[in-house]
Design an enzyme around this catalytic site. Structure first.
Site, PDB file in Angstrom:
ATOM      1  N   LEU A  64      76.738  -4.489  20.581  1.00 52.81           N
ATOM      2  CA  LEU A  64      76.325  -3.724  19.396  1.00 52.81           C
ATOM      3  C   LEU A  64      77.329  -3.860  18.256  1.00 52.81           C
ATOM      4  O   LEU A  64      78.490  -4.184  18.477  1.00 52.81           O
ATOM      5  CB  LEU A  64      76.157  -2.252  19.791  1.00 52.81           C
ATOM      6  CG  LEU A  64      75.037  -2.044  20.827  1.00 52.81           C
ATOM      7  CD1 LEU A  64      75.045  -0.627  21.365  1.00 52.81           C
ATOM      8  CD2 LEU A  64      73.688  -2.375  20.221  1.00 52.81           C
ATOM      9  N   PRO A  65      76.854  -3.553  17.024  1.00 52.28           N
ATOM     10  CA  PRO A  65      77.686  -3.864  15.859  1.00 52.28           C
ATOM     11  C   PRO A  65      78.791  -2.874  15.497  1.00 52.28           C
ATOM     12  O   PRO A  65      79.597  -3.179  14.610  1.00 52.28           O
ATOM     13  CB  PRO A  65      76.663  -3.944  14.710  1.00 52.28           C
ATOM     14  CG  PRO A  65      75.494  -3.158  15.154  1.00 52.28           C
ATOM     15  CD  PRO A  65      75.470  -3.211  16.655  1.00 52.28           C
ATOM     16  N   THR A  95      82.671  -5.170  20.213  1.00 49.59           N
ATOM     17  CA  THR A  95      84.063  -4.883  19.863  1.00 49.59           C
ATOM     18  C   THR A  95      84.090  -3.505  19.219  1.00 49.59           C
ATOM     19  O   THR A  95      83.503  -3.309  18.149  1.00 49.59           O
ATOM     20  CB  THR A  95      84.612  -5.930  18.871  1.00 49.59           C
ATOM     21  OG1 THR A  95      84.449  -7.229  19.437  1.00 49.59           O
ATOM     22  CG2 THR A  95      86.087  -5.678  18.591  1.00 49.59           C
ATOM     23  N   LYS A 170      91.242  -7.201  22.532  1.00 46.77           N
ATOM     24  CA  LYS A 170      90.300  -7.862  21.613  1.00 46.77           C
ATOM     25  C   LYS A 170      90.662  -7.591  20.151  1.00 46.77           C
ATOM     26  O   LYS A 170      90.575  -8.489  19.298  1.00 46.77           O
ATOM     27  CB  LYS A 170      88.878  -7.375  21.918  1.00 46.77           C
ATOM     28  CG  LYS A 170      87.827  -7.787  20.914  1.00 46.77           C
ATOM     29  CD  LYS A 170      87.544  -9.285  20.894  1.00 46.77           C
ATOM     30  CE  LYS A 170      86.499  -9.610  19.833  1.00 46.77           C
ATOM     31  NZ  LYS A 170      86.229 -11.039  19.716  1.00 46.77           N
ATOM     32  N   LYS A 238      85.036  -4.988  10.244  1.00 41.22           N
ATOM     33  CA  LYS A 238      85.036  -3.849  11.183  1.00 41.22           C
ATOM     34  C   LYS A 238      86.186  -3.986  12.187  1.00 41.22           C
ATOM     35  O   LYS A 238      86.917  -3.032  12.445  1.00 41.22           O
ATOM     36  CB  LYS A 238      83.665  -3.822  11.901  1.00 41.22           C
ATOM     37  CG  LYS A 238      83.491  -2.818  13.010  1.00 41.22           C
ATOM     38  CD  LYS A 238      83.493  -3.399  14.425  1.00 41.22           C
ATOM     39  CE  LYS A 238      82.546  -4.513  14.723  1.00 41.22           C
ATOM     40  NZ  LYS A 238      82.655  -5.078  16.063  1.00 41.22           N
TER      41      LYS A 238
END
Ligand code: NAD
Length: 293
Positions: A64-65, A95, A170, A238
């Protein structure tokens, strides 16, 4: 195995497709219905909500974003936890930040649902070919239970530590990737403007210490006529924001500079373009387009 896959965009669709090819039974959910079309043709069942997708699934995967969409998909009104069976494993490939991850993992645990954070590296090509790097936070025992399915997606499964450690790793990975991306944009743009040959620069950098996987990647993205949007500037923005927030106790001048660069790219309307296209800012400064012949 019966698997739910929530969020089948650029990354999720390719990962889900591999799972179908490997013979798993798949429920998929994405609020953008056309994203599910190809997977339905491959045999997936389209669900109307994350809860519906998760019902009866042994493993629930998400790509998902943002932290908000991830939170909503798991613990929202029609989220996974409203219908999931105890003993199931939730695996998050998005992420997001470690704090959100730990909160959601704790809510899963209260329902006897296991959780792994497993952000990925390798892009759409890695997702399609099963060559992602998985950075996993969570217990070894749960990883071993999920390993047969994870192996369909990755030949490089790295156990980073407890819940949240995958996301921490990450965020570091992507900050460094973003720094490397803009460093290449600045140096290549001015060098070519000053008369250097782009092919020669790439050959020499690659052979020397200036080489990097990002440099090797640019001929497939920034240097092409099409500049395919594999990983959006909005998503890299993001990731950098989450990373700088995570490390806000420390001074990070390079990180701040890269953040400003990605901010400027978004303000110019480039947010949907590939993260490497942030370097259109440097191209504009010297009035050229980086292209290989
Ligand atoms: P994408 O925008 O292509 O796909 C995201 C999908 O999620 C879309 O189809 C969207 O409709 C869906 N979605 C949005 N809100 C949702 C919700 N509430 N419930 C269910 N689905 C929802 O993004 P992507 O490039 O596939 O990236 C997904 C994640 O993977 C991001 O967190 C990104 O940072 C990470 N990632 C991407 C890449 C890459 O190369 N694209 C590489 C590594 C990691």
């Amino acid at each position: 195995m019966k698997i739910a896959f929530i969020g089948v965009g650029r990354m999720g669709s390719r990962m889900a497709s591999r799972l179908l090819e490997a013979g798993h039974e798949l429920n998929v959910y994405d609020p953008y219905a056309p994203a599910m079309d190809g997977l339905k043709q491959q045999g997936a069942a389209a669900a109307g909500s994350p809860a519906e997708a998760a019902e009866g699934a042994e493993i629930i995967m998400l790509s998902l974003p943002s932290p908000a969409t991830f939170t909503d998909a798991v613990v929202g009104e029609t989220g996974v936890l409203t219908k999931v069976s105890p003993g199931a494993i939730v695996i998050d490939f998005s992420t997001v930040d470690p704090a959100t991850t730990k909160d959601i993992a704790a809510q899963c645990a209260r329902k006897n649902v296991y959780f792994l954070d497993s952000p990925v590296s390798g892009g759409v090509a890695g997702a399609a070919s099963g060559n992602l790097v998985l950075m996993i936070g969570g217990s070894e025992e749960v990883i071993e239970r999920a390993r047969p399915v994870l192996s369909v997606l990755s030949s490089r499964i790295v156990h980073c530590g407890d819940t949240g450690a995958g996301q921490l790793t990450k965020l570091s990975h992507n900050l460094l990737t973003a720094i490397n991306t803009v460093a290449l944009g600045e140096v290549l743009s001015v060098s070519v403007k000053a008369g250097a040959d782009l092919n020669v620069l790439c050959e020499v950098f690659s052979a020397g210490l200036a080489g990097s996987k990002m440099l090797d990647y640019l001929p497939k993205t920034l240097f092409t006529a099409e500049r395919p949007a594999n990983f959006a500037i909005d998503l890299m923005h993001k990731d950098i924001s989450l990373c700088l927030k995570e490390f806000s106790n420390y001074s990070m001048p390079l990180g701040q500079l890269v953040m400003q660069t990605y901010n400027a790219a978004r303000q110019k309307g480039l947010g949907g373009k590939d993260s490497t296209s942030v370097n259109e800012l440097y191209e504009e400064l010297v009035n050229l387009r980086l292209a290989q012949n």
